[in-house]
Motif scaffolding. Structure first.
Motif, mmCIF file in Angstrom:
data_model
loop_
_atom_site.group_PDB
_atom_site.id
_atom_site.type_symbol
_atom_site.label_atom_id
_atom_site.label_comp_id
_atom_site.label_asym_id
_atom_site.label_seq_id
_atom_site.Cartn_x
_atom_site.Cartn_y
_atom_site.Cartn_z
ATOM 1 N N ASP A 1 0.844 -1.190 0.000
ATOM 2 C CA ASP A 1 0.000 0.000 0.000
ATOM 3 C C ASP A 1 0.881 1.243 0.000
ATOM 4 O OD1 ASP A 1 -1.959 1.918 0.308
ATOM 5 O OD2 ASP A 1 -2.125 1.610 2.482
ATOM 6 N N TYR B 1 0.149 4.480 -0.270
ATOM 7 C CA TYR B 1 -0.314 5.569 0.589
ATOM 8 C C TYR B 1 0.066 5.308 2.046
ATOM 9 C CZ TYR B 1 -3.429 8.786 3.035
ATOM 10 O OH TYR B 1 -3.933 9.765 3.867
ATOM 11 N N VAL C 1 2.537 7.509 4.456
ATOM 12 C CA VAL C 1 2.114 8.010 5.765
ATOM 13 C C VAL C 1 3.144 7.630 6.830
ATOM 14 C CG1 VAL C 1 0.388 7.782 7.602
ATOM 15 C CG2 VAL C 1 -0.347 8.074 5.227
ATOM 16 N N PRO D 1 -7.893 9.016 -3.948
ATOM 17 C CA PRO D 1 -6.731 8.222 -3.522
ATOM 18 C C PRO D 1 -5.435 8.607 -4.220
ATOM 19 C CG PRO D 1 -8.647 6.805 -3.818
ATOM 20 C CD PRO D 1 -9.041 8.159 -4.327
ATOM 21 N N SER D 2 -5.466 8.791 -5.546
ATOM 22 C CA SER D 2 -4.227 9.115 -6.259
ATOM 23 C C SER D 2 -3.734 10.508 -5.891
ATOM 24 C CB SER D 2 -4.439 9.019 -7.777
ATOM 25 O OG SER D 2 -5.400 9.967 -8.225
ATOM 26 N N ARG E 1 -4.226 12.025 -3.010
ATOM 27 C CA ARG E 1 -3.701 11.986 -1.641
ATOM 28 C C ARG E 1 -2.268 11.441 -1.636
ATOM 29 N NH1 ARG E 1 -8.813 9.858 2.129
ATOM 30 N NH2 ARG E 1 -10.304 11.453 1.399
ATOM 31 N N ALA E 2 -2.046 10.366 -2.359
ATOM 32 C CA ALA E 2 -0.698 9.790 -2.427
ATOM 33 C C ALA E 2 0.276 10.786 -3.060
ATOM 34 C CB ALA E 2 -0.722 8.487 -3.215
ATOM 35 N N LEU F 1 1.272 13.550 -0.550
ATOM 36 C CA LEU F 1 2.248 13.060 0.427
ATOM 37 C C LEU F 1 3.631 12.917 -0.203
ATOM 38 C CD1 LEU F 1 -0.288 12.630 2.122
ATOM 39 C CD2 LEU F 1 0.567 10.359 2.738
ATOM 40 N N MET G 1 5.429 7.514 -7.488
ATOM 41 C CA MET G 1 4.229 6.727 -7.765
ATOM 42 C C MET G 1 4.394 5.839 -8.995
ATOM 43 S SD MET G 1 1.345 9.669 -7.037
ATOM 44 C CE MET G 1 -0.056 8.543 -7.198
#
Length: 464
Positions: free
Chosen positions: A165, A167, A171, A212-213, A215-216, A219, A263
Motif C-alpha cells: 500500500d 499511501y 504516511v 486516492p491518487s 492523496r498519495a 504526500l 508513484m
C-alpha cells in the motif's frame, strides 16, 4: 521503446573545447579517427554506447548530461522561432537550421535566448512572466530530470519494502522519519484548500475531496521537498532565475515531478508502458494514478539507454486556454502558442468525459501526430454555491509522432499512413487556405477583401 539515436555532437564539442583539446587529440584519447569524431560533433553520426562509456571514463563526467538539451531546444524549436512573421521572407529550411546548429551551436543558442527574452513569439509581458520563464526552463530540460528519477526510484523501492500500500507507506515515512502526521479534514474545515501544512502542529491536513491518487501524490510531494532537496536545489540554482516567483514555480514543478516518479518509478513504468502498448487505463489501474498523472509521466521517458515514446501533453479549459504544456522530447509544435485549432478534437473530450478521443492529424509542415484526449474534472468543488456551482473541467491531450504510434493500444485498427485531419496552430499562425472554420486571418499576411465574391472562409489573405 523508441529506437532513438543519441545525437550529442553539441555536448561533445563543448566538452572538447572546455578541456582545451583539438579534434585530433580527443580522437586519439578515445581511440577513434578524427574524421569519425568530426562526424559525431556535426550530428552526422550517432554516439555509440561503447564510445559513450569511454568518454565517461576518460573525462569523468555524467553521461546523462548529454541529454540535457540541444542549443535553443534543437532544430524543431529553432524552426518554430523562425516561423515568426518577422522572418517570413527568409524561407529558412530544415537543412539550413541543422547546418547552423552543427556549425555554430553557440550562435543558435544566443539567437534563441535573444528571441525569447526580446518577446519574439511572445508578448513583452510573457518574456518576463514567471509562468513563461518556468516553462522555458522545463522545456530546456525537455521535462526530464534524471537525478530526480534516480532518487525517486530509490525511495519507491524502500517504500515497497514497507508494504504494498503506497499511501500507507508514505504516511509511515512522513510520521517516522519526519515527524509529520496526516489528517483528513471535511470540506467545511478546508473549504478552499486541497491541503495545508501546519508546521506548528507537525500535521499535514488533506481535504476529503482529494481522491486516492491525489492523496498519495500530495504526500509524495511533501517527501520530495525534504528528501530530494539537494537535487531540487541544484536544478533551481542552475536555472538562475531573476524572478523569485519563477524559481518557486520551478521548485513546485520539480517536487511534483519527484512525486510522480515515486508513484510511477521510471523502470517499472516504462516496462508497463511497453507491455500494455501505452494503454492509459491499464497504467492508471496498475499504478493507482489518474489520467492526468499518467499523461504527464509519459512526457518524461527520456532516460539514456531506456527511452520511451516521445509524447507531448497539453491541458486546456473549455475556452481553449492552456494551463499545462509539456513538449518533452517530441518537438511537437502543438504545445506552442496560445491558439488552438478547432479541427483538433482535443476539445471533443468535454463531450464525453472520461472517454478518450483519438485522432490522426497533420500539420502544415507535413508532420503527422497521433493524439488522444480525455476530459477530467478537478477535485475540490466548483465556483459558486449549491446547485449553481460550476466545477473546474479540463481536457488533457497527449500525442506522439504517427510513425511511433504503431505499437500503441489506442492506435489499433487505425491506418497511421492513411488520411489525417489537416490542422494548424491556431488561426493567427495557420496559413491553410479555404478553411471554413477560420475565425481570423494569419498574422503577417495582407488581408484581401473582394466585394464581388465570397469563399467558404470570410478571410482571404495574401499568398492564397
Amino acid at each position: 521503446m523508441a529506437k532513438d539515436k543519441l545525437l550529442a555532437g553539441h555536448a561533445i564539442r563543448r566538452l572538447r573545447r572546455r578541456t582545451g583539446l583539438t579534434q585530433a587529440a580527443m580522437a586519439e584519447m578515445l581511440e577513434v579517427s578524427p574524421s569519425y569524431l568530426n562526424l559525431i560533433e556535426r550530428n552526422q553520426r550517432a554516439l555509440p554506447a561503447g564510445l559513450l562509456v569511454r568518454l565517461a571514463d576518460t573525462f569523468d563526467f555524467d553521461p546523462r548530461a548529454l541529454a540535457a538539451g540541444e542549443p535553443g531546444g534543437g532544430a524543431e524549436a529553432i524552426r518554430r522561432r523562425l516561423g515568426d512573421p518577422l522572418f517570413a521572407d527568409l524561407e529558412v529550411d530544415r537543412h539550413e537550421v541543422e547546418e547552423w546548429l552543427a556549425a555554430a551551436p553557440g550562435g543558435a543558442e544566443a539567437f534563441a535566448r535573444a528571441f525569447d527574452r526580446g518577446g519574439g513569439g511572445h508578448t513583452a509581458t510573457e518574456a518576463t512572466d514567471p509562468v513563461a520563464m518556468t516553462r522555458r526552463e522545463i522545456d530546456r530540460w525537455r521535462n526530464h530530470f534524471p537525478d530526480l528519477d534516480v532518487a525517486a526510484e530509490t525511495l519507491a523501492d524502500e517504500l515497497r519494502l514497507v508494504g504494498a500500500d503506497l499511501y500507507g507507506a508514505l504516511v509511515d515515512r512522513l510520521r517516522v522519519k519526519h515527524g509529520l502526521s496526516i489528517r483528513i479534514l471535511p470540506i467545511d474545515t478546508l473549504p478552499d484548500r486541497l491541503y495545508r501544512l501546519d508546521l506548528h502542529a507537525r500535521q499535514l491536513q488533506l481535504s476529503e475531496t482529494l481522491g486516492p491518487s491525489a492523496r498519495a501524490f500530495t504526500l509524495a510531494v511533501q517527501l520530495g521537498q525534504v528528501e530530494a532537496r539537494a537535487e531540487i536545489d541544484a536544478l533551481a540554482r542552475g536555472a538562475a532565475f531573476s524572478d523569485r516567483a519563477a524559481e518557486r514555480l520551478f521548485r513546485r514543478h520539480l517536487a511534483g515531478y519527484f512525486a510522480a516518479a515515486v508513484m510511477m518509478p521510471y523502470a517499472r513504468f516504462l516496462r508497463a508502458c511497453e507491455a500494455s502498448g501505452y494503454d492509459t487505463a491499464t497504467l492508471q489501474n496498475r499504478f493507482g494514478t489518474s489520467f492526468e498523472q499518467v499523461a504527464h509521466r509519459l512526457t518524461t521517458l527520456q532516460r539514456v539507454g531506456a527511452r520511451g515514446l516521445a509524447f507531448f501533453m497539453i491541458r486546456i479549459d473549455r475556452a481553449g486556454q492552456s494551463s499545462k504544456r509539456y513538449g518533452g522530447s517530441s518537438g511537437a509544435a502543438l504545445v506552442e502558442g496560445e491558439g488552438r485549432c478547432p479541427l483538433w478534437r482535443l476539445h471533443h473530450g468535454f463531450d464525453r468525459p472520461g472517454t478518450p478521443v483519438v485522432q490522426l492529424v497533420a500539420l502544415e509542415d507535413g508532420s503527422r501526430w497521433f493524439t488522444l484526449s480525455c476530459a477530467v474534472q478537478a477535485r475540490g468543488g466548483g465556483m459558486g454555491d449549491g446547485p449553481a456551482a460550476v466545477p473546474a473541467e479540463f481536457a488533457i491531450g497527449v500525442g506522439v509522432a504517427a510513425a511511433q504510434a504503431t505499437g500503441m493500444a489506442a492506435a489499433r485498427g487505425i491506418d497511421l499512413d492513411g488520411p489525417a485531419t489537416p490542422i494548424g496552430l491556431g488561426c493567427r499562425s495557420c496559413l491553410r487556405s479555404g478553411c471554413p472554420q477560420r475565425s481570423a486571418p494569419p498574422a503577417g499576411r495582407a488581408l484581401v477583401v473582394d466585394d464581388r465574391e465570397r469563399g467558404l472562409s470570410p478571410w482571404r489573405f495574401g499568398g492564397e
